[in-house]
Enzyme design. Structure first.
Site, PDB file in Angstrom:
ATOM      1  N   SER A   1       2.486  -2.653   8.463  1.00 51.47           N
ATOM      2  CA  SER A   1       2.408  -3.861   7.852  1.00 51.47           C
ATOM      3  C   SER A   1       2.696  -3.664   6.971  1.00 51.47           C
ATOM      4  O   SER A   1       3.299  -5.104   6.563  1.00 51.47           O
ATOM      5  CB  SER A   1       1.461  -4.127   8.983  1.00 51.47           C
ATOM      6  OG  SER A   1      -0.040  -3.752   7.646  1.00 51.47           O
ATOM      7  N   LYS A   2       2.291  -3.220   5.874  1.00 55.33           N
ATOM      8  CA  LYS A   2       2.233  -3.204   4.730  1.00 55.33           C
ATOM      9  C   LYS A   2       3.975  -2.857   4.113  1.00 55.33           C
ATOM     10  O   LYS A   2       4.520  -3.230   3.804  1.00 55.33           O
ATOM     11  CB  LYS A   2       2.049  -2.087   3.873  1.00 55.33           C
ATOM     12  CG  LYS A   2       0.825  -2.972   3.762  1.00 55.33           C
ATOM     13  CD  LYS A   2      -0.144  -3.591   3.212  1.00 55.33           C
ATOM     14  CE  LYS A   2      -1.614  -4.220   3.015  1.00 55.33           C
ATOM     15  NZ  LYS A   2      -1.902  -5.191   2.248  1.00 55.33           N
TER      16      LYS A   2
ATOM     17  N   TYR B   1      -1.166  -0.728   9.969  1.00 53.82           N
ATOM     18  CA  TYR B   1      -1.274  -1.095   8.310  1.00 53.82           C
ATOM     19  C   TYR B   1      -0.587  -0.426   8.085  1.00 53.82           C
ATOM     20  O   TYR B   1       0.150  -1.095   7.512  1.00 53.82           O
ATOM     21  CB  TYR B   1      -3.231  -0.825   8.090  1.00 53.82           C
ATOM     22  CG  TYR B   1      -3.004  -1.079   6.441  1.00 53.82           C
ATOM     23  CD1 TYR B   1      -3.899  -2.235   6.691  1.00 53.82           C
ATOM     24  CD2 TYR B   1      -2.690   0.275   5.651  1.00 53.82           C
ATOM     25  CE1 TYR B   1      -3.886  -2.678   5.097  1.00 53.82           C
ATOM     26  CE2 TYR B   1      -3.285  -0.335   4.314  1.00 53.82           C
ATOM     27  CZ  TYR B   1      -3.704  -1.663   3.892  1.00 53.82           C
ATOM     28  OH  TYR B   1      -4.047  -2.007   2.386  1.00 53.82           O
TER      29      TYR B   1
ATOM     30  N   ILE C   1      -8.178   2.967  -3.531  1.00 55.58           N
ATOM     31  CA  ILE C   1      -8.809   2.076  -4.686  1.00 55.58           C
ATOM     32  C   ILE C   1      -9.975   2.135  -3.994  1.00 55.58           C
ATOM     33  O   ILE C   1     -10.766   2.314  -3.144  1.00 55.58           O
ATOM     34  CB  ILE C   1      -8.223   0.674  -5.412  1.00 55.58           C
ATOM     35  CG1 ILE C   1      -7.084   1.172  -4.631  1.00 55.58           C
ATOM     36  CG2 ILE C   1      -8.887  -0.227  -5.746  1.00 55.58           C
ATOM     37  CD1 ILE C   1      -6.294   1.456  -6.402  1.00 55.58           C
TER      38      ILE C   1
ATOM     39  N   SER D   1       1.250  -1.500   0.089  1.00 49.72           N
ATOM     40  CA  SER D   1      -0.519  -0.210   0.146  1.00 49.72           C
ATOM     41  C   SER D   1       0.912   1.376   0.152  1.00 49.72           C
ATOM     42  O   SER D   1       2.042   1.229   0.323  1.00 49.72           O
ATOM     43  CB  SER D   1      -1.094  -0.037   1.494  1.00 49.72           C
ATOM     44  OG  SER D   1      -1.555   1.223   1.843  1.00 49.72           O
TER      45      SER D   1
END
Lengths: 250, 247
Positions: free
Chosen positions: B159-160, B156, B189, B143
């Site tokens: 983690s990405k 998040y 998106i 991401s």
């Protein structure tokens, strides 16, 4: 989506088509269904013949466009020919460039100016002309071929790398300015590639560079051409302002 | 067709980017092990229809990414087919947004379990098979928040970011044996993940983009398609931003 011919109905201008990466791009674009203005500095009978052959084989129009990128008059005439054509320009690939290897302290001013002139200023001006046309149509994809040397700042590549870094930066700035007019602009940064450019490198340097890639092989011109096809196609419609390293993992 | 005759494993196929990737791959001629979190009759019907329409086989495989044993069993189902695996696409992932000081350790560990540890586990198993064939392409879905950071996405984004680091290292180790490893970093998106983002926050994102709109899952799927195909055969260790040109 039928992606057998992912460039069907598109027309592209590709510079530096005589040899190396440009020559591979010319063929790949034709294979994928694009019409191409194939730009070369000097038109040879062999090149004209190759254009005819590709046109016939892939049922596209390959039109040779002959001009010196550093000659303003010649460039103007080439742009006029494109403007008068029945085809709309959808894609511009600035591939033509020259290489130069020298230590920073040993780089003569003339060589430095030549690098900037051919690798940066000429494609910059050419792009101004072609993007003007694309703006009329409200769509387009500009692909500029830089180099990993522009990012990695390799020893002996100060002048070349700086000229490609300038091209890369300008491309990204352009992407921000014309994105809302439907025009995308991206950069391909090839690593070590099997072209005439590597003849200036010793075998030992080539072997060392190849050993430094994750894929442990030299790139082929068609490897680079494939990425250009992708960036030219609508498959990359949400990708702009990016630098694609096509370097086997360095 | 860019993937004719290739076999691919795609996770997160129930919806969003995973579902679109499944569809794109099948349309491009690939057979797919369509991995999903739970069994679902609508999904099975969808797979049958897609398979008939495209002349490929689609095999649903079910496992939950928080269940290590289930992952192992799922991979076993795939490997027991004894077919070459040309591509692995790790799409499945999730987020639970919270600002830094409000992020509980429990939440952080859960997000890492799904977005990082399970991805590594699946990839270890599948690439072991790919290394035997000496070819393959792994595509991780990262991401832009893993690259740029993102307000309210501590767990998040980290983690990405971890997945991006893993992508680069896996490329170093696996590409010499013919297995390429790349990641796609989507921007904003049109998936469920962005369905509840307030309009003014989205407008702020658009202002930072060259192409000032939300991206479609199909546009991300097309980037995944490129990385799975031989068109990207000299690209490895790369993180491809599919973000409309964010500043």
């Amino acid at each position: 989506m039928n992606t057998k011919n992912i460039l069907d109905g598109k027309s592209a201008i590709i510079t530096g088509c005589a040899r190396g990466i440009g020559s591979a791009m010319l063929e790949k674009f034709a294979v994928h269904g694009a019409n191409v203005w194939a730009c070369v500095r000097k038109l040879t009978p062999e090149f004209a013949e190759r254009c005819n052959e590709l046109s016939d084989r892939y049922s596209v129009q390959i039109i040779p466009l002959c001009f010196d990128m550093t000659n303003k008059e010649e460039m103007k005439k080439a742009v006029q020919l494109v403007m008068k054509s029945e085809h709309k320009v959808n894609v511009l690939v600035n591939n033509a460039g020259i290489t130069y290897n020298a230590l920073y302290q040993l780089t003569p001013e003339a060589a430095l100016r030549e690098q900037m002139e051919i690798n940066f200023i000429a494609p910059f001006l050419f792009t101004q002309n072609i993007v003007k046309l694309m703006l009329r149509y409200g769509s387009g994809s500009v692909i500029n071929v830089a180099s990993t040397a522009a990012i990695d700042a390799n020893s002996g590549r100060s002048a070349y790398g700086a000229s490609k870094a300038a091209l890369s930066c300008a491309t990204r700035a352009l992407s921000r300015e014309v994105g809302m007019q439907g025009i995308r602009a991206n950069v391909i940064a090839p690593g070590i590639t099997e072209t005439d450019m590597i003849t200036s490198m010793t075998d030992a340097v080539i072997a060392e560079t190849v050993a430094g890639t994750d894929l442990r092989r030299i790139g082929s011109p068609s490897d680079i051409a494939d990425v250009a096809v992708y960036l030219a196609s609508d498959l990359s419609s949400y990708i702009t302002g990016q630098v694609f390293r096509v370097d086997g993992g360095m | 067709m860019l993937l004719r005759g290739k076999n691919a494993v795609v996770t997160g196929c129930l919806k969003g980017i995973g579902k679109k990737t499944l569809e794109t791959f099948a349309e491009q001629g690939a057979n797919v092990w369509a991995c999903a979190q739970y069994a679902d009759t609508d999904f099975e019907k969808y797979c049958v229809n897609l398979s008939e329409r495209t002349g490929t086989w689609i095999k649903p495989v079910y496992f939950d990414l928080t269940d290590t044993d289930a992952i192992k069993a799922g991979v076993k189902t795939i490997s027991s087919d004894k077919l070459p695996i040309d591509a692995l696409v790790n799409v499945a992932g999730f987020t639970k947004d919270a600002i830094f000081h409000m992020t509980s350790m429990e939440q952080l560990k859960l997000i890492f379990e799904v977005n990082y540890f399970s991805q590594i586990l699946i990839t270890q198993y599948i690439t072991k098979l790919m290394l035997r064939q000496k070819k393959g392409s792994v595509i991780n879905i990262a991401s832009i928040s893993g690259l740029d950071g993102s307000h309210g996405q501590l767990a998040y984004s980290s983690s990405k970011a971890a997945l991006i680091g893993a992508t680069r290292t896996m490329s170093r180790e696996l590409a010499p044996h013919g297995v390429r490893v790349n990641a796609v970093a989507p921007g904003v998106i049109d998936t469920d993940m962005n369905a509840y983002v307030p309009e003014n926050v989205l407008a702020g994102h658009y202002n930072n983009m060259s192409i000032q709109r939300m991206g479609c899952s199909g546009e991300v799927a097309n980037a995944i398609l490129f990385l799975a195909s031989d068109m990207s055969c000299y690209m490895t260790g790369q993180i491809i931003r599919v973000d409309g040109g964010m500043k």
